[in-house]
Scaffold this motif. Structure first.
Motif, PDB file in Angstrom:
ATOM      1  N   HIS A  39      28.853 -64.040   9.981  1.00  0.00           N
ATOM      2  CA  HIS A  39      29.280 -65.174  10.780  1.00  0.00           C
ATOM      3  C   HIS A  39      29.489 -64.579  12.092  1.00  0.00           C
ATOM      4  CE1 HIS A  39      31.373 -68.593  12.578  1.00  0.00           C
ATOM      5  NE2 HIS A  39      32.285 -67.636  12.831  1.00  0.00           N
ATOM      6  N   MET A  40      30.307 -63.277  12.311  1.00  0.00           N
ATOM      7  CA  MET A  40      30.265 -62.552  13.614  1.00  0.00           C
ATOM      8  C   MET A  40      28.891 -62.114  13.819  1.00  0.00           C
ATOM      9  SD  MET A  40      33.326 -63.199  14.563  1.00  0.00           S
ATOM     10  CE  MET A  40      33.441 -62.145  16.084  1.00  0.00           C
ATOM     11  N   GLN A  41      27.948 -61.676  13.193  1.00  0.00           N
ATOM     12  CA  GLN A  41      26.709 -60.972  13.557  1.00  0.00           C
ATOM     13  C   GLN A  41      25.653 -62.101  13.947  1.00  0.00           C
ATOM     14  OE1 GLN A  41      27.002 -56.696  12.952  1.00  0.00           O
ATOM     15  NE2 GLN A  41      25.028 -57.710  12.450  1.00  0.00           N
ATOM     16  N   SER A  77      28.060 -57.451  17.452  1.00  0.00           N
ATOM     17  CA  SER A  77      27.601 -56.365  16.551  1.00  0.00           C
ATOM     18  C   SER A  77      28.873 -55.584  15.614  1.00  0.00           C
ATOM     19  CB  SER A  77      26.944 -55.012  17.252  1.00  0.00           C
ATOM     20  OG  SER A  77      26.953 -53.866  16.518  1.00  0.00           O
ATOM     21  N   SER A  78      28.873 -55.426  14.567  1.00  0.00           N
ATOM     22  CA  SER A  78      29.918 -54.623  13.789  1.00  0.00           C
ATOM     23  C   SER A  78      30.139 -53.218  14.075  1.00  0.00           C
ATOM     24  CB  SER A  78      29.777 -55.188  12.132  1.00  0.00           C
ATOM     25  OG  SER A  78      28.751 -54.405  11.808  1.00  0.00           O
ATOM     26  N   VAL A  79      29.039 -52.695  14.378  1.00  0.00           N
ATOM     27  CA  VAL A  79      29.253 -51.295  14.838  1.00  0.00           C
ATOM     28  C   VAL A  79      29.875 -51.225  16.202  1.00  0.00           C
ATOM     29  CG1 VAL A  79      27.420 -49.300  15.327  1.00  0.00           C
ATOM     30  CG2 VAL A  79      26.978 -50.943  13.615  1.00  0.00           C
ATOM     31  N   SER A  80      29.321 -51.704  17.057  1.00  0.00           N
ATOM     32  CA  SER A  80      29.805 -51.562  18.467  1.00  0.00           C
ATOM     33  C   SER A  80      31.059 -52.322  18.763  1.00  0.00           C
ATOM     34  CB  SER A  80      28.787 -51.706  19.467  1.00  0.00           C
ATOM     35  OG  SER A  80      28.519 -53.337  19.591  1.00  0.00           O
ATOM     36  N   GLY A  81      31.320 -53.411  18.225  1.00  0.00           N
ATOM     37  CA  GLY A  81      32.239 -54.338  18.461  1.00  0.00           C
ATOM     38  C   GLY A  81      31.810 -55.348  19.836  1.00  0.00           C
ATOM     39  N   ALA A 101      17.969 -57.558  16.404  1.00  0.00           N
ATOM     40  CA  ALA A 101      19.120 -57.002  17.323  1.00  0.00           C
ATOM     41  C   ALA A 101      19.774 -56.016  16.101  1.00  0.00           C
ATOM     42  CB  ALA A 101      19.948 -57.934  18.189  1.00  0.00           C
ATOM     43  N   HIS A 102      20.202 -56.517  15.335  1.00  0.00           N
ATOM     44  CA  HIS A 102      21.065 -55.769  14.241  1.00  0.00           C
ATOM     45  C   HIS A 102      20.257 -54.803  13.640  1.00  0.00           C
ATOM     46  CE1 HIS A 102      23.420 -55.059  10.811  1.00  0.00           C
ATOM     47  NE2 HIS A 102      22.670 -55.479  10.016  1.00  0.00           N
ATOM     48  N   LYS A 103      18.868 -55.066  13.283  1.00  0.00           N
ATOM     49  CA  LYS A 103      17.933 -53.988  12.733  1.00  0.00           C
ATOM     50  C   LYS A 103      17.593 -52.740  13.632  1.00  0.00           C
ATOM     51  CE  LYS A 103      16.168 -57.135   9.156  1.00  0.00           C
ATOM     52  NZ  LYS A 103      15.060 -57.898   8.987  1.00  0.00           N
ATOM     53  N   CYS A 104      17.240 -53.274  14.966  1.00  0.00           N
ATOM     54  CA  CYS A 104      16.647 -52.379  16.047  1.00  0.00           C
ATOM     55  C   CYS A 104      17.458 -51.766  17.063  1.00  0.00           C
ATOM     56  CB  CYS A 104      15.666 -53.624  16.822  1.00  0.00           C
ATOM     57  SG  CYS A 104      14.569 -52.569  17.909  1.00  0.00           S
ATOM     58  N   HIS A 105      18.383 -52.433  17.430  1.00  0.00           N
ATOM     59  CA  HIS A 105      19.281 -51.742  18.652  1.00  0.00           C
ATOM     60  C   HIS A 105      20.258 -50.605  18.097  1.00  0.00           C
ATOM     61  CE1 HIS A 105      19.039 -55.992  21.258  1.00  0.00           C
ATOM     62  NE2 HIS A 105      18.016 -55.495  20.657  1.00  0.00           N
TER      63      HIS A 105
END
Length: 171
Positions: free
Chosen positions: A94-96, A102-106, A152-156
Motif C-alpha cells: 500500500h505505501m509503496q 519507499s520502504s528503504v528511505s522512508g 522506482a522501487h526497482k530502479c532508484h
C-alpha cells in the motif's frame, strides 16, 4: 512539458491523536477465566510506534495487535486512515504502490524529470533520473502512478537514513 508531480502522502504531527479502533474490536474479546480477554484487549488497542528517523514517512506511527495479526495504520489515507496487515506485506504494498513512499528511505519516490504521452501506446511516460529512460507512469484511462512507483522501487537507489537509536561506540 509539465513536470509537476504529486504524491498522496501526508504527514501528521507527532502529537496526532490515535486512530479510531475498528468496528469489529468487540468480536475478538472473549470472557475467559485465565485473563486472555484483558491481554487481547491490550493487544487490540492502538499504540504508538517510533519512526526510524526524523523524515520517515513509511513507518506506521500507530500499530495494533501482535504477531501474525499485527497491523499498521496508514495516516496518509484521507479523510480517515486505514488499518493494513504488516505480516502479509499489505502495508508495504500500500505505501509503496498507492502512496509512492519507499520502504528503504522512508521518503516519496523521486518524480520523473519530464513527462510525455506516447501516442502509439497511449501511456503517459516519465523520464527516470536513475536510468535516463522514459518509463510508463500511467495509461489515459487509469490515472494513478502505480507503474511509475513499480519502476522506482526497482530502479532508484537511495541512501538508507541512519536510525534515530543512539548507538554506543565500542572501544
Amino acid at each position: 512539458m509539465n513536470t509537476s508531480y504529486t504524491t498522496s502522502a501526508a504527514v501528521l504531527p507527532p502529537s496526532s491523536p490515535p486512530p479510531p479502533p475498528s468496528s469489529n474490536v468487540s468480536a475478538f474479546v472473549y470472557n475467559t477465566d485465565n485473563g486472555t480477554s484483558q491481554e487481547m484487549a491490550e493487544a487490540m488497542a492502538p499504540r504508538r510506534q517510533k519512526p526510524r528517523h526524523d523524515k520517515d514517512m513509511y513507518t506506521p506511527r500507530w500499530v495494533r495487535y501482535t504477531g501474525q495479526l499485527k497491523q499498521g495504520y496508514c495516516q496518509s489515507c484521507q479523510p480517515v486512515g486505514k488499518w493494513l496487515q504488516l505480516k502479509n506485506s499489505a502495508y508495504w504494498y500500500h505505501m509503496q504502490f498507492f502512496h509512492g513512499i519507499s520502504s528503504v528511505s522512508g521518503q516519496p519516490f523521486a518524480p520523473p524529470l519530464e513527462k510525455r504521452i506516447n501516442k502509439e501506446s497511449e501511456l503517459m511516460e516519465g523520464l527516470c533520473h536513475q536510468c535516463c529512460q522514459f518509463v510508463p507512469i500511467c495509461n489515459t484511462k487509469r490515472r494513478n502512478n502505480v507503474l511509475w512507483y513499480r519502476h522506482a522501487h526497482k530502479c532508484h537507489i537511495y541512501e538508507k537514513p541512519k536510525s534515530k537509536i543512539n548507538r554506543q561506540q565500542v572501544g
